[in-house]
Design a protein around this motif. Structure first.
Motif, PDB file in Angstrom:
ATOM      1  N   TRP A  72       0.850  -1.185   0.000  1.00 14.48           N
ATOM      2  CA  TRP A  72       0.000   0.000   0.000  1.00 14.48           C
ATOM      3  C   TRP A  72       0.891   1.241   0.000  1.00 14.48           C
ATOM      4  O   TRP A  72       0.787   2.099  -0.870  1.00 14.48           O
ATOM      5  CB  TRP A  72      -0.916  -0.058   1.222  1.00 14.48           C
ATOM      6  CG  TRP A  72      -1.808   1.117   1.433  1.00 14.48           C
ATOM      7  CD1 TRP A  72      -2.130   2.069   0.515  1.00 14.48           C
ATOM      8  CD2 TRP A  72      -2.502   1.459   2.614  1.00 14.48           C
ATOM      9  NE1 TRP A  72      -2.983   2.981   1.070  1.00 14.48           N
ATOM     10  CE2 TRP A  72      -3.230   2.627   2.355  1.00 14.48           C
ATOM     11  CE3 TRP A  72      -2.574   0.896   3.901  1.00 14.48           C
ATOM     12  CZ2 TRP A  72      -4.018   3.247   3.316  1.00 14.48           C
ATOM     13  CZ3 TRP A  72      -3.370   1.498   4.845  1.00 14.48           C
ATOM     14  CH2 TRP A  72      -4.087   2.666   4.544  1.00 14.48           C
ATOM     15  N   PHE A 142      -5.778   1.769  11.815  1.00 18.34           N
ATOM     16  CA  PHE A 142      -6.578   2.587  10.903  1.00 18.34           C
ATOM     17  C   PHE A 142      -8.071   2.315  11.107  1.00 18.34           C
ATOM     18  O   PHE A 142      -8.864   3.212  11.366  1.00 18.34           O
ATOM     19  CB  PHE A 142      -6.134   2.178   9.491  1.00 18.34           C
ATOM     20  CG  PHE A 142      -6.632   3.006   8.362  1.00 18.34           C
ATOM     21  CD1 PHE A 142      -5.848   4.012   7.835  1.00 18.34           C
ATOM     22  CD2 PHE A 142      -7.864   2.752   7.783  1.00 18.34           C
ATOM     23  CE1 PHE A 142      -6.288   4.756   6.761  1.00 18.34           C
ATOM     24  CE2 PHE A 142      -8.307   3.488   6.715  1.00 18.34           C
ATOM     25  CZ  PHE A 142      -7.504   4.501   6.203  1.00 18.34           C
TER      26      PHE A 142
ATOM     27  N   LEU B 390     -11.478  16.314  11.707  1.00 19.32           N
ATOM     28  CA  LEU B 390     -11.042  14.936  11.934  1.00 19.32           C
ATOM     29  C   LEU B 390      -9.594  14.773  11.516  1.00 19.32           C
ATOM     30  O   LEU B 390      -8.829  14.055  12.158  1.00 19.32           O
ATOM     31  CB  LEU B 390     -11.923  13.959  11.161  1.00 19.32           C
ATOM     32  CG  LEU B 390     -13.368  13.855  11.613  1.00 19.32           C
ATOM     33  CD1 LEU B 390     -14.104  12.813  10.803  1.00 19.32           C
ATOM     34  CD2 LEU B 390     -13.433  13.510  13.086  1.00 19.32           C
ATOM     35  N   ILE B 393      -7.526  16.229  14.213  1.00 16.83           N
ATOM     36  CA  ILE B 393      -7.427  15.292  15.336  1.00 16.83           C
ATOM     37  C   ILE B 393      -6.429  14.189  14.993  1.00 16.83           C
ATOM     38  O   ILE B 393      -5.634  13.763  15.815  1.00 16.83           O
ATOM     39  CB  ILE B 393      -8.785  14.627  15.642  1.00 16.83           C
ATOM     40  CG1 ILE B 393      -9.812  15.661  16.081  1.00 16.83           C
ATOM     41  CG2 ILE B 393      -8.633  13.566  16.722  1.00 16.83           C
ATOM     42  CD1 ILE B 393     -11.178  15.060  16.361  1.00 16.83           C
ATOM     43  N   GLY B 394      -6.483  13.744  13.732  1.00 21.14           N
ATOM     44  CA  GLY B 394      -5.629  12.630  13.335  1.00 21.14           C
ATOM     45  C   GLY B 394      -6.405  11.337  13.307  1.00 21.14           C
ATOM     46  O   GLY B 394      -5.987  10.332  13.886  1.00 21.14           O
ATOM     47  N   ILE B 395      -7.565  11.368  12.653  1.00 16.37           N
ATOM     48  CA  ILE B 395      -8.382  10.169  12.513  1.00 16.37           C
ATOM     49  C   ILE B 395      -8.025   9.519  11.171  1.00 16.37           C
ATOM     50  O   ILE B 395      -7.820  10.226  10.190  1.00 16.37           O
ATOM     51  CB  ILE B 395      -9.880  10.559  12.530  1.00 16.37           C
ATOM     52  CG1 ILE B 395     -10.267  11.129  13.892  1.00 16.37           C
ATOM     53  CG2 ILE B 395     -10.765   9.366  12.192  1.00 16.37           C
ATOM     54  CD1 ILE B 395     -10.241  10.144  15.013  1.00 16.37           C
ATOM     55  N   PRO B 396      -7.919   8.200  11.131  1.00 17.88           N
ATOM     56  CA  PRO B 396      -7.531   7.520   9.896  1.00 17.88           C
ATOM     57  C   PRO B 396      -8.331   7.963   8.673  1.00 17.88           C
ATOM     58  O   PRO B 396      -9.475   8.400   8.808  1.00 17.88           O
ATOM     59  CB  PRO B 396      -7.815   6.066  10.205  1.00 17.88           C
ATOM     60  CG  PRO B 396      -7.632   5.960  11.650  1.00 17.88           C
ATOM     61  CD  PRO B 396      -8.062   7.264  12.226  1.00 17.88           C
ATOM     62  N   MET B 397      -7.715   7.779   7.542  1.00 15.18           N
ATOM     63  CA  MET B 397      -8.248   8.149   6.232  1.00 15.18           C
ATOM     64  C   MET B 397      -8.022   9.611   5.928  1.00 15.18           C
ATOM     65  O   MET B 397      -8.382  10.077   4.860  1.00 15.18           O
ATOM     66  CB  MET B 397      -9.739   7.828   6.089  1.00 15.18           C
ATOM     67  CG  MET B 397      -9.957   6.361   5.872  1.00 15.18           C
ATOM     68  SD  MET B 397     -11.583   6.010   5.262  1.00 15.18           S
ATOM     69  CE  MET B 397     -12.398   5.614   6.765  1.00 15.18           C
ATOM     70  N   PHE B 401      -3.841  12.186   9.962  1.00 16.21           N
ATOM     71  CA  PHE B 401      -3.502  10.941  10.644  1.00 16.21           C
ATOM     72  C   PHE B 401      -2.170  10.407  10.152  1.00 16.21           C
ATOM     73  O   PHE B 401      -1.276  10.121  10.932  1.00 16.21           O
ATOM     74  CB  PHE B 401      -4.582   9.893  10.433  1.00 16.21           C
ATOM     75  CG  PHE B 401      -4.166   8.523  10.896  1.00 16.21           C
ATOM     76  CD1 PHE B 401      -4.061   8.265  12.237  1.00 16.21           C
ATOM     77  CD2 PHE B 401      -3.859   7.522   9.993  1.00 16.21           C
ATOM     78  CE1 PHE B 401      -3.658   7.021  12.691  1.00 16.21           C
ATOM     79  CE2 PHE B 401      -3.459   6.278  10.434  1.00 16.21           C
ATOM     80  CZ  PHE B 401      -3.364   6.026  11.785  1.00 16.21           C
ATOM     81  N   PHE B 402      -2.050  10.305   8.854  1.00 15.85           N
ATOM     82  CA  PHE B 402      -0.826   9.693   8.358  1.00 15.85           C
ATOM     83  C   PHE B 402       0.385  10.548   8.690  1.00 15.85           C
ATOM     84  O   PHE B 402       1.452  10.036   9.015  1.00 15.85           O
ATOM     85  CB  PHE B 402      -0.912   9.425   6.852  1.00 15.85           C
ATOM     86  CG  PHE B 402       0.176   8.505   6.431  1.00 15.85           C
ATOM     87  CD1 PHE B 402       0.036   7.149   6.620  1.00 15.85           C
ATOM     88  CD2 PHE B 402       1.356   9.003   5.933  1.00 15.85           C
ATOM     89  CE1 PHE B 402       1.056   6.294   6.300  1.00 15.85           C
ATOM     90  CE2 PHE B 402       2.380   8.149   5.604  1.00 15.85           C
ATOM     91  CZ  PHE B 402       2.236   6.793   5.788  1.00 15.85           C
ATOM     92  N   PHE B 405       1.254   9.943  12.238  1.00 16.20           N
ATOM     93  CA  PHE B 405       1.761   8.580  12.315  1.00 16.20           C
ATOM     94  C   PHE B 405       3.216   8.526  11.852  1.00 16.20           C
ATOM     95  O   PHE B 405       4.075   7.940  12.510  1.00 16.20           O
ATOM     96  CB  PHE B 405       0.888   7.699  11.428  1.00 16.20           C
ATOM     97  CG  PHE B 405       1.199   6.258  11.487  1.00 16.20           C
ATOM     98  CD1 PHE B 405       0.659   5.471  12.477  1.00 16.20           C
ATOM     99  CD2 PHE B 405       2.036   5.679  10.549  1.00 16.20           C
ATOM    100  CE1 PHE B 405       0.940   4.122  12.537  1.00 16.20           C
ATOM    101  CE2 PHE B 405       2.329   4.339  10.606  1.00 16.20           C
ATOM    102  CZ  PHE B 405       1.771   3.557  11.600  1.00 16.20           C
ATOM    103  N   GLY B 474      -4.257  11.044   3.037  1.00 18.19           N
ATOM    104  CA  GLY B 474      -4.543  10.054   4.064  1.00 18.19           C
ATOM    105  C   GLY B 474      -4.686   8.658   3.509  1.00 18.19           C
ATOM    106  O   GLY B 474      -4.347   7.683   4.180  1.00 18.19           O
ATOM    107  N   ILE B 475      -5.205   8.537   2.298  1.00 19.19           N
ATOM    108  CA  ILE B 475      -5.491   7.205   1.784  1.00 19.19           C
ATOM    109  C   ILE B 475      -4.386   6.719   0.849  1.00 19.19           C
ATOM    110  O   ILE B 475      -3.992   5.565   0.894  1.00 19.19           O
ATOM    111  CB  ILE B 475      -6.859   7.191   1.075  1.00 19.19           C
ATOM    112  CG1 ILE B 475      -7.953   7.518   2.095  1.00 19.19           C
ATOM    113  CG2 ILE B 475      -7.136   5.834   0.453  1.00 19.19           C
ATOM    114  CD1 ILE B 475      -9.299   7.749   1.495  1.00 19.19           C
ATOM    115  N   PRO B 477      -0.956   8.005   0.449  1.00 19.95           N
ATOM    116  CA  PRO B 477       0.152   8.920   0.727  1.00 19.95           C
ATOM    117  C   PRO B 477       1.444   8.557  -0.009  1.00 19.95           C
ATOM    118  O   PRO B 477       2.413   9.297   0.047  1.00 19.95           O
ATOM    119  CB  PRO B 477       0.342   8.768   2.242  1.00 19.95           C
ATOM    120  CG  PRO B 477      -0.132   7.405   2.543  1.00 19.95           C
ATOM    121  CD  PRO B 477      -1.202   7.073   1.541  1.00 19.95           C
TER     122      PRO B 477
END
Lengths: 505, 511
Positions: A72, A142, B390, B393-397, B401-402, B405, B474-475, B477
């Protein structure tokens, strides 16, 4: 062996089908009826798709199946790695089984912002399935975090009086706990160069991870605290009653039915899988917490005046059985833990739906408001009794099998724990049957209740499948345990190896 | 011509030299054109026309950046260095400007501000930032810093009739000048210590001999200047007041573009020079920024102020990626910082675009109470803002977030366990105040009449771009990450060779 073309893609399909449905739903005009029908069709199709998994699952095989692994993100190396074994198989099916029922039970009870409600419900389903299917730690995290937002919104937007408080409490509790898991995952990546569960597990087992002995206890705790809050294990349980009481019915069903299992699943998969030695070392205090949860949850449930709170505390008690079973490190205990997870998902999901039926008619969960309901609502009363008996653990219904196996396992490990936990079974009979008696038997105490309508068509369609599943699981548990057993055995082998090593010295 | 000495011939700029500053040239030309055209166009229509010209200017500059990326190398006697690092930040800064310009059309009309120079100033500001990203000469960096700062000082005061805007502008100006002076002192001392202001030469000098005390002092001063620009604690105190008073689209601009440019400079100063003795500096600044930013934001009631504190916290997360010491860690650190800058820009610009649309005439609606029930009155606007929150905040997607992370994973790779723990705990605390906005939008009913106008085309486009960027980062990257990693290597490459020969003792305080 039959050649199966769908196998590599089936997990992706099952996981993302609800999400695709949710995206399509966003484009829908605001015609509530169409939205409900469409959501039901999507969730039902997902369930049918997911039946592919148990049908084509090779039961004797302990390892992962239906595997898909593609790159991915190349650096840091993150894979889209999904697969299931006997442990996650049934949790996926449980999720897809409960979601269409949630749609049905919300058919008439959700009037406001219908579109948003079903979008959130479907997104939540995708996230939940993803948690159980992903084998890459990044992917797992995730999905794990992705469950938070739809659930918090379901509680906060569609809930009852103190919904905001409950939603924020739920969100913050789980968020704060899960960042420790994130830190642990990042540590593992930094020292193994991989996010892949299988790779990391093998590296740890070979002792090839630098600095691991020093950090292992902290890593174990990092994972454990995230899972313990989710389960919720005593003393991290305080968010649960609030969340349940305020959540809409469908939210409660998924919360109790599936979300809590994310925690116990995580313990089984990651705490046991990655850190067998630490799991063994920490088992004693974790089992004590589980025991406290079983007995304390039951006692508190006994005195609840609020039906939904009572069921919520009964979840604390039942999930205590699961944790006890997992950390007993016996074949029987782990099988039982898995079985309790499934049984609790179905029977407690059913109980929440039944409580929701009352709330829809009277807008209250107070037990004292009701009495003698068996007269105006005979079908409802009969369905309720059936699910209560399943939850109590009547033989031939699903609750019995799991609790019996867990108690057997706990007894093998430490007899006193088995004995103490067995009292939990008695308590659960007390609080559930007493509640049932107060609500249904005797004369109708409150004249308003005389005119209450019995179960409607949608409600029957939502609740009866739960009853049927309870019966099926109680009569033929082997259908489920046949897949669980080999997976549990292989999950257990690293732990037992450690024991034999210690004994050998 | 034959009498021109050879040394002079070398310094005469070639055509490629101009290609290497093509984006800056294009932006400057468009900026000047706007200034010249302003008196000529009809006053009623001037806003839209000039805004469109500015928007096309940024598009042309993006194309120019693409063209520039085809001919990497040094230009203007080693003043400019075009490499993938430069190109990355150029794209980023110009794209931010383009989105901000799009989201400004409506704002300027609603606020009844008729001034074409608004767009010209944005373009001039971007010229400065772009120079900061491509310069490898401290004096030129300083000039770029000044160009960008002066433009933003003026932009901050654009709500002329509002006292808070003037306060914001003045405060920003006074403190900002003070901070740039610190930076200049740092440059001067560096010149004193090494005899050069060229980053490559400084790096060579520093790693070929013993490090003087003067160098540490110079680094400290430069860090004060840049720390102010990126709003890192303890140089963050100006941020809430300035952000509260300045026009909302301008805040969206100045909380991202100049910061990105300043981070680019900081990356060059820290990693290309491989600045000695920086570790604890950055460690403390990162920890402080995260903590103070988040704690400050918890009690805010004004959304602009809240986002101001949040931007301090995000500067802190970003600085975590700077606290790397070994070359291998540095590469992940730099690419993490670059990725974070891009993700932060996407979500923050988007969030401020929503805020500036919602604020309405005179920026009346900027408190949390005003946002009550927005989920019902304008589901689309609320959903858009939710995506950005979001991500913050760092929520996935989401990109946020990434980015987080990746930064924390880089930090743990470098064994910064405590800093990572401070970071993750902070990001959990931070979730609370972003969540508050989501809560009031969806879970409370509006208690007062807040008019919500439909989203106009320009703003809609800006929001769509920001959302797409946030989700893309996010999806998927991978693409951006690879570019960032490649750039990081090119930034660090010249001195890894020299480090291999003489490992500097001061650069490794951890061991």
């Amino acid at each position: 062996m039959k050649i199966d073309h769908l196998s590599p893609y089936i997990l992706t399909l099952v996981t993302f089908a609800p999400l695709v449905g949710a995206l399509l739903l966003m484009l829908f005009p605001r015609r509530d009826r169409d939205i409900r029908i469409f959501s039901f069709v999507v969730s039902l199709l997902t369930f049918i798709l997911s039946l592919h998994l148990p049908v084509h699952f090779h039961r004797g095989q302990p390892g992962f199946q239906f595997e898909i692994k593609t790159l991915w993100i190349s650096s840091p190396e993150i894979h889209y790695h999904m697969a299931i074994d006997g442990i996650s198989l049934w949790l996926v099916v449980l999720t897809t089984f409960l979601t269409p029922l949630c749609v049905l039970i919300s058919w008439k009870s959700v009037h406001d912002r219908v579109k948003e409600f079903f979008i959130l419900l479907l997104i939540l389903e995708t996230a939940l399935i993803g948690v159980f299917t992903s084998l890459d730690l990044f992917l797992f995290y995730f999905f794990w975090e992705a469950t938070l937002i739809p659930m918090a919104l379901l509680i906060g937007v569609f809930g009852h009086e103190r919904k905001v408080y409950a939603a924020v409490k739920f969100f913050m509790y789980t968020m704060i706990a899960s960042v420790f898991m994130l830190a642990a995952i990042l540590w593992l990546y930094a020292h193994t160069g991989s996010f892949d569960f299988v790779v990391i597990r093998d590296q740890i087992a070979r002792g090839a991870v630098p600095n691991f002995p020093a950090a292992a206890q902290w890593l174990f705790l990092g994972f454990f605290v995230a899972f313990a809050v989710k389960v919720p294990l005593f003393p991290f349980h305080t968010w649960l009653p609030d969340a349940h009481v305020e959540a809409p019915t469908a939210g409660s069903v998924l919360l109790a039915g599936v979300l809590l299992k994310m925690g116990t699943y995580g313990m089984l998969r990651f705490n046991l899988g990655l850190f067998p030695e630490q799991a063994r070392n920490n088992a004693s205090w974790i089992m004590i917490l589980a025991l406290i949860g079983i007995i304390y949850g039951a006692l508190v449930a006994m005195v609840q005046p609020n039906m939904k709170k009572l069921i919520a505390y009964s979840s604390v008690s039942h999930l205590g059985f699961v944790v006890l079973g997992v950390f007993s490190f016996t074949q029987s205990g782990l099988n039982g833990a898995m079985f309790v997870m499934l049984a609790h998902g179905i029977s407690t999901g059913g109980l929440f739906m039944l409580a929701g039926v009352l709330h829809e008619r009277r807008h209250t969960y107070e037990i004292s408001e009701f009495g003698g309901l068996a007269t105006p609502m005979p079908v409802y009363a009969a369905s309720y009794l059936f699910i209560v008996l399943a939850s109590v653990g009547l033989p031939l219904l699903n609750g019995f099998i799991g609790e019996f196996l867990v108690l057997n396992g706990a007894f093998q490990d430490r007899p006193i724990y088995g004995i103490l936990a067995a009292t939990g079974v008695i308590w659960s009979a007390c609080y559930l049957l007493w509640m049932f008696q107060r609500v249904f038997y005797g004369k109708v105490t409150n004249p308003v209740n005389n005119s209450m309508a019995d179960l409607g068509g949608f409600e029957r369609a939502a609740i009866w499948p739960c009853a049927v599943a309870s019966l099926a699981m109680g009569v033929a548990p082997i259908l489920w345990l046949g897949a669980i057993d080999p997976a549990v055995q292989s999950a257990l082998s690293p732990v037992t190896q450690i024991v034999s090593k210690v004994v050998g010295q | 011509m034959t009498s021109v000495p050879a040394i002079l011939l070398q310094t005469i700029p070639q055509a490629t030299d101009y290609i290497r500053i093509l984006p800056e040239l294009i932006l400057a030309i468009f900026g000047i054109a706007i200034m010249l055209l302003e008196p000529l166009v009809n006053e009623e229509k001037s806003q839209k026309t000039l805004g469109l010209i500015a928007f096309f200017g940024t598009l042309a500059a993006l194309a120019g950046t693409w063209y520039m990326s085809k001919s990497p190398g040094l230009a203007f006697s080693r003043f400019i260095h075009v490499d993938s690092f430069t190109v990355f930040f150029n794209y980023l800064v110009i794209a931010i400007a383009a989105v901000v310009i799009l989201s400004s059309f409506e704002y300027m009309a609603v606020q009844r501000i008729r001034a074409g120079e608004y767009y010209a100033l944005i373009l001039f500001g971007v010229v400065g930032m772009s120079l900061m990203c491509s310069a490898v000469e401290l004096v030129l960096i300083f000039i770029g810093l000044e160009i960008s700062s002066i433009s933003t000082y003026i932009l901050a005061g654009f709500r002329r009739n509002d006292a808070s805007s003037s306060e914001s502008s003045l405060k920003y100006f006074l403190l900002g000048s003070f901070a740039t002076a610190f930076f200049l002192y740092g440059v001067a001392l560096m010149f004193g210590a090494t005899g050069s202001t060229n980053i490559d030469i400084i790096a060579q000098k520093l790693h070929s001999g013993p490090v003087e005390v003067l160098v540490f002092l110079s680094m400290a001063l430069m860090f004060v200047g840049l720390g102010f620009k990126v709003a890192a604690a303890p140089f963050h105190v100006w941020t809430p007041d300035v952000y509260e008073g300045a026009p909302a689209p301008v805040v969206g601009f100045m909380s991202t573009a100049p910061k990105a440019a300043a981070f680019a400079v900081l990356l060059r100063v820290v990693f290309a020079i491989n600045a000695p003795g920086r570790f604890w500096f950055l460690w403390v600044a990162a920890a402080l920024s995260m903590t103070l930013g988040n704690i400050g934001a918890l009690v805010q009631n004004n959304v602009k102020r809240l986002l101001a504190y949040s931007s301090i916290a995000h500067a802190g997360y970003l600085l975590v990626a700077f606290a790397m010491t070994t070359p291998e860690d540095s590469v992940t650190g730099i690419s993490a910082a670059m990725f974070y800058t891009a993700a932060y820009a996407a979500m923050n610009v988007g969030a401020f675009a929503v805020v500036s649309h919602f604020a309405n005439a005179g920026e009346r609606y900027v408190t949390l109470e005003d946002y009550e029930g927005l989920g019902r009155t304008s589901p689309l606007l609320a959903a858009t803002l939710t995506v950005f929150l979001l991500s913050l905040i760092g929520i996935p997607m989401t990109g946020g977030f990434f980015a987080k992370f990746y930064v924390f994973s880089a930090a743990l790779r470098a064994n910064l366990v405590w800093l990572t723990l401070i970071g993750v705990v902070n990001s959990a605390i931070g979730a609370y105040y972003y969540l508050r906005i989501i809560v009031v939008m969806y879970m409370r009913e509006s208690r007062k009449e807040v008019p919500v106008t439909p989203i106009p085309l320009g703003l809609g486009l800006a929001l769509a771009l920001s959302i797409l960027a946030t989700l893309y980062l996010g999806i998927l990257p991978n693409r951006v990450l690879q570019v960032a990693q490649h750039s990081a290597q090119s930034l660090i490459a010249p001195q890894t060779a020299s480090i291999a020969q003489t490992p500097p003792a001061a650069a490794n305080p951890q061991q």
